[in-house]
Design a protein around this motif. Sequence first.
Motif, PDB file in Angstrom:
ATOM      1  N   PRO A  65      50.337  37.308  85.786  1.00  0.00           N
ATOM      2  CA  PRO A  65      49.175  37.493  84.904  1.00  0.00           C
ATOM      3  C   PRO A  65      48.934  38.958  84.536  1.00  0.00           C
ATOM      4  N   SER A  66      49.285  39.870  85.436  1.00  0.00           N
ATOM      5  CA  SER A  66      49.066  41.278  85.108  1.00  0.00           C
ATOM      6  C   SER A  66      49.983  41.743  83.979  1.00  0.00           C
ATOM      7  N   GLY A  67      51.046  40.980  83.712  1.00  0.00           N
ATOM      8  CA  GLY A  67      51.876  41.289  82.551  1.00  0.00           C
ATOM      9  C   GLY A  67      51.092  41.085  81.262  1.00  0.00           C
ATOM     10  N   ALA A  68      50.339  39.979  81.207  1.00  0.00           N
ATOM     11  CA  ALA A  68      49.499  39.731  80.031  1.00  0.00           C
ATOM     12  C   ALA A  68      48.407  40.797  79.919  1.00  0.00           C
ATOM     13  N   ARG A  78      59.005  48.271  85.211  1.00  0.00           N
ATOM     14  CA  ARG A  78      58.042  47.505  86.015  1.00  0.00           C
ATOM     15  C   ARG A  78      57.240  46.543  85.124  1.00  0.00           C
ATOM     16  N   ALA A  79      56.801  47.036  83.983  1.00  0.00           N
ATOM     17  CA  ALA A  79      56.018  46.207  83.065  1.00  0.00           C
ATOM     18  C   ALA A  79      56.833  45.002  82.592  1.00  0.00           C
ATOM     19  N   ILE A  80      58.083  45.242  82.265  1.00  0.00           N
ATOM     20  CA  ILE A  80      58.919  44.144  81.779  1.00  0.00           C
ATOM     21  C   ILE A  80      59.178  43.144  82.900  1.00  0.00           C
ATOM     22  N   SER A  81      59.296  43.633  84.126  1.00  0.00           N
ATOM     23  CA  SER A  81      59.461  42.708  85.258  1.00  0.00           C
ATOM     24  C   SER A  81      58.243  41.804  85.410  1.00  0.00           C
ATOM     25  N   LEU A  82      57.063  42.371  85.270  1.00  0.00           N
ATOM     26  CA  LEU A  82      55.841  41.560  85.361  1.00  0.00           C
ATOM     27  C   LEU A  82      55.836  40.484  84.280  1.00  0.00           C
ATOM     28  N   ASP A 111      56.971  40.256  74.258  1.00  0.00           N
ATOM     29  CA  ASP A 111      56.115  41.159  75.029  1.00  0.00           C
ATOM     30  C   ASP A 111      56.893  42.379  75.516  1.00  0.00           C
ATOM     31  N   ALA A 112      58.132  42.164  75.914  1.00  0.00           N
ATOM     32  CA  ALA A 112      58.955  43.298  76.356  1.00  0.00           C
ATOM     33  C   ALA A 112      59.164  44.275  75.200  1.00  0.00           C
ATOM     34  N   ALA A 113      59.360  43.734  74.000  1.00  0.00           N
ATOM     35  CA  ALA A 113      59.512  44.600  72.824  1.00  0.00           C
ATOM     36  C   ALA A 113      58.217  45.376  72.577  1.00  0.00           C
ATOM     37  N   LEU A 114      57.073  44.756  72.813  1.00  0.00           N
ATOM     38  CA  LEU A 114      55.791  45.459  72.658  1.00  0.00           C
ATOM     39  C   LEU A 114      55.683  46.617  73.652  1.00  0.00           C
ATOM     40  N   VAL A 115      56.162  46.391  74.867  1.00  0.00           N
ATOM     41  CA  VAL A 115      56.122  47.451  75.879  1.00  0.00           C
ATOM     42  C   VAL A 115      56.943  48.654  75.412  1.00  0.00           C
ATOM     43  N   LEU A 116      58.149  48.379  74.946  1.00  0.00           N
ATOM     44  CA  LEU A 116      59.003  49.472  74.473  1.00  0.00           C
ATOM     45  C   LEU A 116      58.368  50.155  73.259  1.00  0.00           C
ATOM     46  N   ASP A 117      57.792  49.365  72.387  1.00  0.00           N
ATOM     47  CA  ASP A 117      57.101  49.866  71.199  1.00  0.00           C
ATOM     48  C   ASP A 117      55.972  50.822  71.611  1.00  0.00           C
ATOM     49  N   ALA A 118      55.136  50.359  72.519  1.00  0.00           N
ATOM     50  CA  ALA A 118      54.002  51.180  72.971  1.00  0.00           C
ATOM     51  C   ALA A 118      54.469  52.455  73.651  1.00  0.00           C
ATOM     52  N   ALA A 119      55.663  52.387  74.248  1.00  0.00           N
ATOM     53  CA  ALA A 119      56.198  53.557  74.948  1.00  0.00           C
ATOM     54  C   ALA A 119      56.776  54.583  73.984  1.00  0.00           C
ATOM     55  N   GLY A 120      56.717  54.276  72.695  1.00  0.00           N
ATOM     56  CA  GLY A 120      57.181  55.236  71.705  1.00  0.00           C
ATOM     57  C   GLY A 120      58.614  55.049  71.263  1.00  0.00           C
ATOM     58  N   THR A 121      59.217  53.922  71.648  1.00  0.00           N
ATOM     59  CA  THR A 121      60.583  53.642  71.228  1.00  0.00           C
ATOM     60  C   THR A 121      60.644  53.466  69.712  1.00  0.00           C
ATOM     61  N   ALA A 173      49.698  50.900  82.449  1.00  0.00           N
ATOM     62  CA  ALA A 173      49.625  50.989  80.990  1.00  0.00           C
ATOM     63  C   ALA A 173      49.713  52.442  80.535  1.00  0.00           C
ATOM     64  N   GLU A 174      49.011  53.297  81.222  1.00  0.00           N
ATOM     65  CA  GLU A 174      49.049  54.718  80.851  1.00  0.00           C
ATOM     66  C   GLU A 174      50.460  55.288  80.980  1.00  0.00           C
ATOM     67  N   ARG A 175      51.110  54.877  82.062  1.00  0.00           N
ATOM     68  CA  ARG A 175      52.473  55.387  82.268  1.00  0.00           C
ATOM     69  C   ARG A 175      53.434  54.820  81.225  1.00  0.00           C
ATOM     70  N   VAL A 176      53.211  53.541  80.853  1.00  0.00           N
ATOM     71  CA  VAL A 176      54.031  52.968  79.775  1.00  0.00           C
ATOM     72  C   VAL A 176      53.810  53.752  78.486  1.00  0.00           C
ATOM     73  N   LEU A 177      52.551  54.006  78.169  1.00  0.00           N
ATOM     74  CA  LEU A 177      52.236  54.725  76.929  1.00  0.00           C
ATOM     75  C   LEU A 177      52.809  56.143  76.945  1.00  0.00           C
ATOM     76  N   ALA A 178      52.988  56.690  78.141  1.00  0.00           N
ATOM     77  CA  ALA A 178      53.588  58.024  78.261  1.00  0.00           C
ATOM     78  C   ALA A 178      55.109  57.978  78.205  1.00  0.00           C
ATOM     79  N   GLY A 179      55.657  56.759  78.154  1.00  0.00           N
ATOM     80  CA  GLY A 179      57.100  56.638  78.008  1.00  0.00           C
ATOM     81  C   GLY A 179      57.883  56.708  79.310  1.00  0.00           C
ATOM     82  N   ASP A 180      57.227  56.482  80.436  1.00  0.00           N
ATOM     83  CA  ASP A 180      57.887  56.531  81.743  1.00  0.00           C
ATOM     84  C   ASP A 180      58.839  55.335  81.912  1.00  0.00           C
TER      85      ASP A 180
END
Lengths: 359, 359
Positions: A29-32, A19-23, A154-164, A6-13
């Motif tokens: 469950p770790s995707g949720a 990896r997050a989108i694959s989960l 959820d994938a859109a949320l990941v990109l959103d959180a990453a600062g997209t 999560a931290e790495r996602v938030l940092a935009g890695d």
Amino acid sequence: MTSTLAERVLAGDPRAIARAISLIEDEDPSGADLVRAIFSRTGRAYVIGVTGPPGAGKSTLVDRLVAALKAQRPHGSTGSPQALASSPSKGTVSAGSRSISVGVIAVDPTSPFTGGAVLGDRVRMQAHAADEGVFIRSMATRGHLGGLARATGDAALVLDAAGTDVVIIETVGVGQDEVDIIRTADVSIVTLVPGTGDEVQALKAGIMEIADIFVVNKADRDGADRLVSAVEGNLALHSYPSGEWRPLVLQTVATSGHGVVEVVEAITRFRTHSEGAQTVRRKARSEYRLRELVSKRFMDHLERDVLGAGELRSIVDRIAAREVDPYTAANELLRRAIQSPDQLPNQLPDYQVTRSPDS
Amino acid sequence: MTSTLAERVLAGDPRAIARAISLIEDEDPSGADLVRAIFSRTGRAYVIGVTGPPGAGKSTLVDRLVAALKAQRPHGSTGSPQALASSPSKGTVSAGSRSISVGVIAVDPTSPFTGGAVLGDRVRMQAHAADEGVFIRSMATRGHLGGLARATGDAALVLDAAGTDVVIIETVGVGQDEVDIIRTADVSIVTLVPGTGDEVQALKAGIMEIADIFVVNKADRDGADRLVSAVEGNLALHSYPSGEWRPLVLQTVATSGHGVVEVVEAITRFRTHSEGAQTVRRKARSEYRLRELVSKRFMDHLERDVLGAGELRSIVDRIAAREVDPYTAANELLRRAIQSPDQLPNQLPDYQVTRSPDS
């Protein structure tokens, strides 16, 4: 592990995002858990939905849109107050900390012949891999009952959180699933193409009602004007109250880039026009996803905690033998599930959203 | 009232069939009651699913199939032991008591511009209205989470109970919803059309895996041979174990009727080949529908019996404000629903399937 991700996602890695989108795609469950961890940091990205029938040139159009959006500098530094890549509602994000500014989620039905994304997408993803600030990801169709819409959201949320700044969700098709995905975007673009049979087909697909912007692509083909007229003619049948957005009908030749700037301008106009309506639409999106999620969780609970092994199958056998009808069987299953409070759902830990400190 | 309607459906009364399907389409509770009442009399009809992208000429092809099927006499009286319109598993039905032998359910997305079926379907339905023994009905897309698949399945049960030999379900589109509908038919036909962009698009649509028979329609167009080769090429990548059905690839020009007889023959071959597999497929269809129904009933229960007025909306507001994430909210809702055994679902009467005496 997950918090690190999560931290790495938030940092935009980008690798963490992938990896997050694959989960999420694998319904791990770790995707949720990840979505839970990042959720409070979402809500900033502008989501563009693009759909249309196969062969309408959506992929090429989206590639052109990505390039045009990338050409916009974030935070209105182009001097344009309406630059789409700006984040008008938040001024605290440092552009320098962001490695991805445009994300594309291409919803791509799985084929058993390829085991996943088809060749065309792989080629396409490689072409963009070197393009810094762009993240392109195909997601496969799996599961039923809204699984794809959930995974896409959820994938859109990941990109959103990453600062997209901008997330483009691209789907092939004109079915209800695509409609469900696209109607919950901040802006919905429906691509059409001339010469694929009678124009009424375009209108048959339930897509008139979801489009904020129509794009007639391959507009250098015969029949483009006729298709534009058909769409405009249908719009003319509908009365748009004063202040309500009337869908625009644009023409592009995505292969040459013709008309793409106008599409970006139309998106910007729509965004400016619908600042208030956007909140309503986002709530509708949240509600849709919540319903779908509760429903999925209930079915998991029913099968895991309430029914014995093979029991669902034996009920199905009885239906097949016409010994019981599906409605009676469904009521019986529901009754058992909600009358078994001692059999509480497992694996439902009491998560609380941890509000991350603003950086 | 409902029992009278069920009796009239079982007697094959076209107006009763139309009324029953309207109740189902409107999600009227009496539609479910009707399905309960007729369910023990279903399972005889052979269900053909036809899908494909817009503009592939499905409607015309289906019209031609109807005519070709009608030309077959039921009960093998043509002398052909494989006549599709025969009912090989039951010999007790009197053909004379049957007024409908072929039913078509055309799944037709609702457009807010027309309020329902588009003009093309109305014209088409009128053209067939005078044709005795054929029942054609458009069904609109409404609701979410499998509502369309449920309604389509129930409508097929109505036609089945009415003594229809063959039910054709025709959908426009290549999305997950269409896949869900079509994959549960007894035989799935995917129509393709040459010249709608690169052929890989046809394969992108997740339709390779559901087709028992491919029909390249408008085969007099340029590119038909290339499209056939592309489909055959993909089939060649897949190994079909001995005894497993390998999808056929046929060519038609539906407007002239060219190739339609071959499609009917292919359906008959598939039916003969897959007598055993048909049971498996029908159970899969039952299971899918049961899951979808239980899920729907649970959500109805949650909103009607567990949550206070406006409560779901206020949870959505909290999600929108990022005060809670959707996964946590979903778990909380599920917990409340199954921990409230005193709040049992209303309107879930203890129906028993009444086995109708064989006529």
